[in-house]
Design a protein around this motif. Structure first.
Motif, short mmCIF file in Angstrom:
data_model
loop_
_atom_site.label_atom_id
_atom_site.label_comp_id
_atom_site.label_asym_id
_atom_site.label_seq_id
_atom_site.Cartn_x
_atom_site.Cartn_y
_atom_site.Cartn_z
N ASN A 1 -0.20 2.10 -5.84
CA ASN A 1 -1.29 1.50 -5.09
C ASN A 1 -2.05 2.51 -4.24
OD1 ASN A 1 -0.78 -1.08 -6.09
ND2 ASN A 1 0.85 -1.38 -4.61
N PHE A 2 -1.60 3.77 -4.25
CA PHE A 2 -2.37 4.80 -3.55
C PHE A 2 -3.76 4.83 -4.18
CE2 PHE A 2 1.23 7.90 -2.11
CZ PHE A 2 1.89 6.85 -1.52
N ILE A 3 -4.76 4.87 -3.37
CA ILE A 3 -6.11 4.78 -3.91
C ILE A 3 -6.42 5.98 -4.80
CG2 ILE A 3 -8.54 4.92 -3.20
CD1 ILE A 3 -7.60 3.05 -0.82
N GLU A 4 -5.87 7.13 -4.46
CA GLU A 4 -6.18 8.33 -5.24
C GLU A 4 -5.06 8.69 -6.21
OE1 GLU A 4 -7.21 11.39 -2.49
OE2 GLU A 4 -8.66 10.11 -1.45
N GLN B 1 -5.80 7.16 2.96
CA GLN B 1 -6.76 7.05 1.85
C GLN B 1 -7.54 5.74 1.97
OE1 GLN B 1 -4.59 7.47 -1.84
NE2 GLN B 1 -4.01 9.59 -1.42
N TYR B 2 -6.80 4.69 2.29
CA TYR B 2 -7.43 3.39 2.46
C TYR B 2 -8.40 3.41 3.65
CZ TYR B 2 -7.73 -1.43 4.17
OH TYR B 2 -8.17 -2.63 4.66
N VAL C 1 -7.93 -3.60 -2.87
CA VAL C 1 -8.46 -2.95 -1.67
C VAL C 1 -9.43 -3.89 -0.95
CG1 VAL C 1 -9.80 -0.99 -0.81
CG2 VAL C 1 -8.18 -0.65 -2.67
N LEU D 1 -11.78 5.00 3.05
CA LEU D 1 -12.75 4.10 2.40
C LEU D 1 -13.43 3.21 3.44
CD1 LEU D 1 -11.20 2.53 -0.85
CD2 LEU D 1 -12.84 4.40 -0.65
N ALA E 1 -1.06 7.31 2.16
CA ALA E 1 -1.62 6.17 1.43
C ALA E 1 -2.56 5.39 2.34
CB ALA E 1 -0.50 5.26 0.95
N ILE E 2 -2.08 5.15 3.56
CA ILE E 2 -2.89 4.36 4.47
C ILE E 2 -4.14 5.12 4.87
CG2 ILE E 2 -2.89 3.42 6.84
CD1 ILE E 2 0.11 2.63 6.14
N SER F 1 -0.90 13.03 -4.35
CA SER F 1 -1.04 11.74 -5.04
C SER F 1 -0.95 11.85 -6.56
CB SER F 1 -2.34 11.05 -4.64
OG SER F 1 -2.35 10.77 -3.26
N MET G 1 0.82 -1.22 0.00
CA MET G 1 0.00 0.00 0.00
C MET G 1 0.85 1.26 0.00
SD MET G 1 -3.01 -0.92 2.75
CE MET G 1 -3.55 0.78 2.81
N MET G 2 2.14 1.13 0.37
CA MET G 2 3.01 2.29 0.45
C MET G 2 3.60 2.69 -0.90
SD MET G 2 4.85 0.97 3.94
CE MET G 2 6.29 2.01 3.75
#
Lengths: 452, 452, 452, 452
Positions: free
Chosen positions: A53-56, D15-16, D38, D19, D12-13, B388, A48-49
């Protein structure tokens, strides 16, 4: 969730976090290997780092870690950026904090594993490269050459394994073959020839001696000559980590002589797929120079394989593998002795310094008195392979065949010396072998030797 | 099973087999990409052909493809033997018929993809190597040197990307920097300087010219000079496959001039993880020589990634990706123009030959009249990254900083030329980008430029 | 591929095929468990036989096995159609030849496993249902009722486990609780009360006796009464397969008395997730009737779990699990005795007929002389759970609490009898437990009992 | 890691986490579906909360969620405890906080999906059960009977689908078949007969009316009769969620009449594997009673499938699927009209109330004037299946065959009425169908009808 369940979940997560924190703070193999699901959680968390893979995340560069196939994404846990930066294979990628963390941790875990394997304090630093030993040795030689650009010779005690020799040639260097000497069944390095060659070519023209530890025909690695004449010394320790005798010999070499780099295969020592090598050195700056000499980025896959595997083994698991291999060697030799005796063909070669592979001599007398026709000697290997036994190699010295590798001609290629007195079959007791393997192999070999 | 169900199952299997047979006989991208489960079935089937997966296999060698971790085994579909043999990276491994088949098929599929991308008949053969472009170029140079050992110079039209330059140095060769020339906003190769340098150093001492196609500052690749003076020509086509203008230019170079090798990244062109490169050549024997020069085995992982991805794309999918990228470029430029206009900062650089990346000039006037403080220019990139957005790069020429790479000093490193008239921000419209990405990026860039 | 490699691959595939053919022809557990990759190949191959996986399939019905999520598709190997047809849960689906094959094979493998577990020839057929034991027993009772519609009573020797009782109520039947009797520490079934109740209610009004084998408070299952009075007999053998004493007792019941159905949990006996039950019967027609009474289709997931697990265990693996459990029981009791002695609290209950669970009596004397405050008795379980020990249960009889389940009031619910003389803690030595588990549990229990 | 990378990772975390928090607080479908990775991260995180996944867990009970096979463990993300407790399928398991959370969230997400599908406020609560519709309806009926134990009749407007009828019989109830009436091509429910039957049998003896919404032969679900006479009403809405006309009709029934339970299939409406059903009710207490009546635990697999799928769809994805289906229906009818016209066989049945399936009449005139021999009518379905078209059904009324289901005899079983005037073929435009499917089906059907 009610309060009680919340407590329990918190507790569960804290058990997990304590494993992780332990790893991050001690940077050593966990005492006990982790379960597969724990390993996968951890890699997923690390993944995730990475910016892809950053969601945005939005990528507007040329290399944004986009993965087309979900199969591919999954098998790499979404890690797409590989390792390294253009300036240094060991440098942290800003886009890929997770991948960089895995690489860093893997180097630490491997260093710990090298010490467990017996290299101890002789080794100061190491680097896992996503290239197999041959190409890694080539890069190592090219790195050494940066600081000694005029030196173009590599003294190379003969070992009949193509990629070693080719790695010298690939690096645009000139290999000087040092022929081995024979004492009874044992082939050893001719140190006298090495010394004479250093003198005759001039130490300033010699980049290094490349010695090989792990092979059916091992030789004592150069101990003091390289130090005495100030020439480099690279040890090709391809699968030597699995044997403490070899690692202790290397440690001694470091103490008494000079060692620049020790190169080992990841697949042969740690049961991962082919594709990685570990370069270790008594001097951290050597490793640093190597890392900086690597041009560009590289695949992270072999590093991830090793990371997963070392976490899965843990210290206890790795030790157990090393111990089991050690204990199975005398058993394997015994079983082969029995087969040889029962079939009435061959004898076990007396090469006690070989602690991984050993040979079974099969000479022409054997053949004439046995059911094996002469032309069958070289067929033994392929017959074994047809019975699902892989890895046994037949060295047929009677043919006296010549072979050219890297533009150098060799007689009886495969036997490491021009005139070994007998043909033979080699087998190895390598890490991961089981008693059951040995028992089944004995049965199948017997059938082959009896021509059944 | 009753008769009817048997018929149905047979029919199902024959649908699958017909896909496979098509692939094996035509060795081209399937017209339509395969579903993930079909791809996985196929790889699993191939994997059974590797000896370590033989159900009755016993390994008594040193390298038997044993995998310790089930996670690792699974992510590689049980493929453990990597690719290549010590003598040739392209050679089939007896122990690993499956891995070898994947490698062979991947080379065929990639050749087909190169043609779809526009390289057409100019390319005779290609090879996928499990090393990223930098190390692959180093190996390519070393291979060229085997046949011209005295030639130690590489003429290198400046491109400010470290690993290109380092690949020359790593190969123990001497880079000769050819400074670019500036025409309006456009940076181009100075062919005259190249010719003069060839003459002054002597063609016999020059291993090759290394030109670069894909970069914000592209130059016309050498067309006829290399042929005229009989020096080698390596094209660093890192991410150029995604643009037909570039591939057609390369084809023209092949027809009119001399091209030895064209090297491209797998990740940048095919959306796989970093770790592979494709070397293509108009002469199959060049590829053959490269394959034979590689010492030892190598990781099969980057090849498998490409194999999976190409089967998943199919011809239609790959074409669609290429088309979408092409169509999004003018849209991207338009959107950026709007942002620039709205914010009142900067202008789009007029570099029509750049078909992947483009630049947004941000000079000191912009800054003084805008909310951006001067020291913020170089901060734009990192501010975007904190929102991002990855991949946008700021080139700050006002600082005039010097940087040393591979022992060579560069002024304004990053701008490919000593005195570019303005600082700028580059963005790329690379394969896999979506309209949504561009829209979101526009919004975020606007906020950054307005200092919100 | 060349000829030799082709031979090898053929050989590899034939080794695989011989495993498969063996399974298909013998329909028994393989002697040795299969490797995970072999299992996955096989399931993938089977999965291709389901119409939703046909490459050219088009579905124009309402139920076409379309799967939206790739995660879901993958975790079910593409199997989407579940099992059964509207007429019979055991019937082959034309659309899903593969799913049907797995279901059929699983029933065969389970039958083999039942025999290994000791049910031997007493059992003629079995059926795996994708419902846990409670709902499965309800369905079994409803099926029995089809042929004896007027009979609405189920005689139920008390066992304090809610879902047993609820399954009777759910099936719209009336449970008649048969209170147990106490002999020393042992609770047993009161056969005399059963016989009297049959006489008083009239055998024609009684659907069946439901006896329970596996529980801390086991009772001798009805041996001859059901046969004598011609009432049905269902044995709730939830986790009894793991103990040969229990399975032999069932076999004897079949021989001497009457048994209609024996129901066991898949998760408790075969280490799969909760969600399946195995119904076995001495009469194949009973199973047939049950299968036909199930309305509609059902999830194939619990069947697939069992299929995978049984192939993975093989006969050897299953036997080893059964043996290990058996051997660990005396060890577990010994370790608990030591803890009890050391702490000076409690004693092991003398219930030799209990071969899976056993109890540790903790009465008020214990409490007064120990550090445990009275109110802590019932806290032991939750304290253990907070130390990551799950499954230990405290039965606090001193409270004499009443509880209503299915509209029936029970005193001291949990102890299976109104007036058990002491409170106690139960633990189980269940399949899959390890020596290490027992050792760690002993440590933690000691700490809890010492209030540390 | 350095400070900057730490910030990025934190970002990043977060953002997750945002959600996740959104989901946990709103308990509705995410606006946009989540990426697969995800979803997997989230499930893995939840899975850590189940005690069998606690790193330090020791289990000493009989049911400890031990999983033997790693394949099984992986496919269930380590979730082993299923759902529910013996007392209530909806109750939280102390040992399995994670599994319980998934179950709870899934019920919420499904409730949201039901509203998107058009059930709106008419529905107060719902429950996902891991049993397909047939068995779920049986359980629903049994639950209703708990409060009206003397009522043994279920009025059942004829629908020729076996499991509906069987679910009544399985529940030990007596189905009363209400024959349909025919108006032109349309079959509808005979409300008058229902009312007469209620009067003649006595409302107090009637458990409920079971109406069916989704079927080629839909009938207006009972609107006011059940309310008027105070008898229960169960709606078998198997695949009706995909059509807003149907869901609005149900909403109206709730408003104007009485509805106790609405039962729908998970696979038919949400593209998951067979094995689950959703029971919805206007009264939360009805759902509560159902949950409490379920005896014991149950498989969590069908719930997890739905959870994954709904997160993957998101609100936007689910809406898009519903819209696409709706838009493809007229296209499908048009294409079929063209085929029918071109081939000169059959006509589209005029059944505008059918919004999912429709029929193509093929009468004997058609046959005589076409290439189809009479005996081929019933072959059309199997011919289509042999061409990989599944789901088309031929109803051959000319044969007048009788069939017995659940001990009741039916004439022309499959056509929902005794005397439908013509044979026909039905096809469905169900959720997930694509334009490409329809086009390919048209081609293949044409070939079949032309006997090519």
């Amino acid at each position: 969730m009610n309060q009680k369940n919340l407590e329990l979940s918190t507790q569960a997560i804290s058990q997990y976090n304590s494993l992780i924190n332990n790893l991050l703070s001690h940077r050593k193999l966990p005492d006990v290997g982790w379960d597969d699901n724990v390993i996968e959680w951890f890699i997923n968390e690390i993944s995730m780092m990475d910016s892809n893979n950053f969601i945005e995340n939005i990528g507007v560069g040329e290399r944004e870690g986009r993965l087309y196939s979900q199969i591919v994404a999954r098998r790499h846990f979404g890690l797409a950026h590989g390792i390294g930066r253009s300036g240094d294979i060991n440098e942290q990628q800003p886009k890929a904090a997770g991948s960089s963390l895995i690489q860093k941790l893997t180097n630490y875990l491997v260093l710990d594993a090298l010490r467990i394997a017996g290299l101890e304090k002789s080794i100061d630093a190491c680097l896992v490269l996503p290239m197999a030993t041959g190409m890694t040795i080539a890069l190592t030689l090219m790195t050494m050459r940066q600081t000694k650009p005029k030196a173009t010779y590599v003294l190379w005690p003969r070992i009949d394994q193509k990629s070693c020799l080719k790695s010298i040639v690939t690096a645009s260097l000139t290999p000087i073959v040092i022929e081995n000497q024979l004492i009874d069944d044992v082939i050893t390095t001719n140190l006298q020839t090495i010394e004479e060659t250093i003198k005759s070519l001039g130490a300033e023209n010699i980049l290094c001696v490349m010695s090989t530890t792990s092979c059916f025909a091992p030789r004592i690695p150069d101990n003091e000559l390289c130090k005495k004449y100030d020439v480099g010394h690279v040890i090709n320790n391809a699968y030597g980590l699995q044997c403490t005798k070899i690692t202790h010999q290397i440690s001694q070499s470091v103490r008494l002589g000079r060692v620049d780099y020790v190169v080992q295969s990841t697949d042969k020592n740690f049961m991962v797929p082919v594709g990685g090598a570990i370069v270790a050195s008594p001097l951290a700056e050597n490793i640093d120079r190597l890392a900086k000499n690597y041009p560009g980025r590289a695949s992270g896959a072999p590093i991830l394989d090793l990371f997963i595997t070392l976490l899965s083994m843990g210290r206890a698991g790795y030790r157990r593998l090393l111990d089991e291999r050690k204990q199975l060697l005398p058993y394997f030799i015994d079983e082969m002795s029995k087969v040889v005796k029962e079939v009435g063909v061959g004898r076990i070669l007396n090469t006690q310094a070989n602690t991984i592979s050993f040979g079974i001599a099969i000479d022409s007398n054997d053949v004439s008195k046995s059911v094996l026709a002469k032309d069958n000697i070289s067929m033994i290997g392929s017959k074994l392979f047809m019975r699902s036994c892989s890895g046994a190699r037949v060295i047929d010295v009677q043919s006296g065949q010549k072979k050219s590798v890297g533009n150098i001609d060799f007689k009886n290629y495969g036997s490491h010396i021009d005139n070994y007195p007998t043909s033979y079959l080699t087998v190895a007791c390598a890490i991961g072998i089981t008693k059951e393997d040995i028992d089944l192999f004995s049965k199948r070999l017997k059938k082959v030797l009896m021509n059944k």
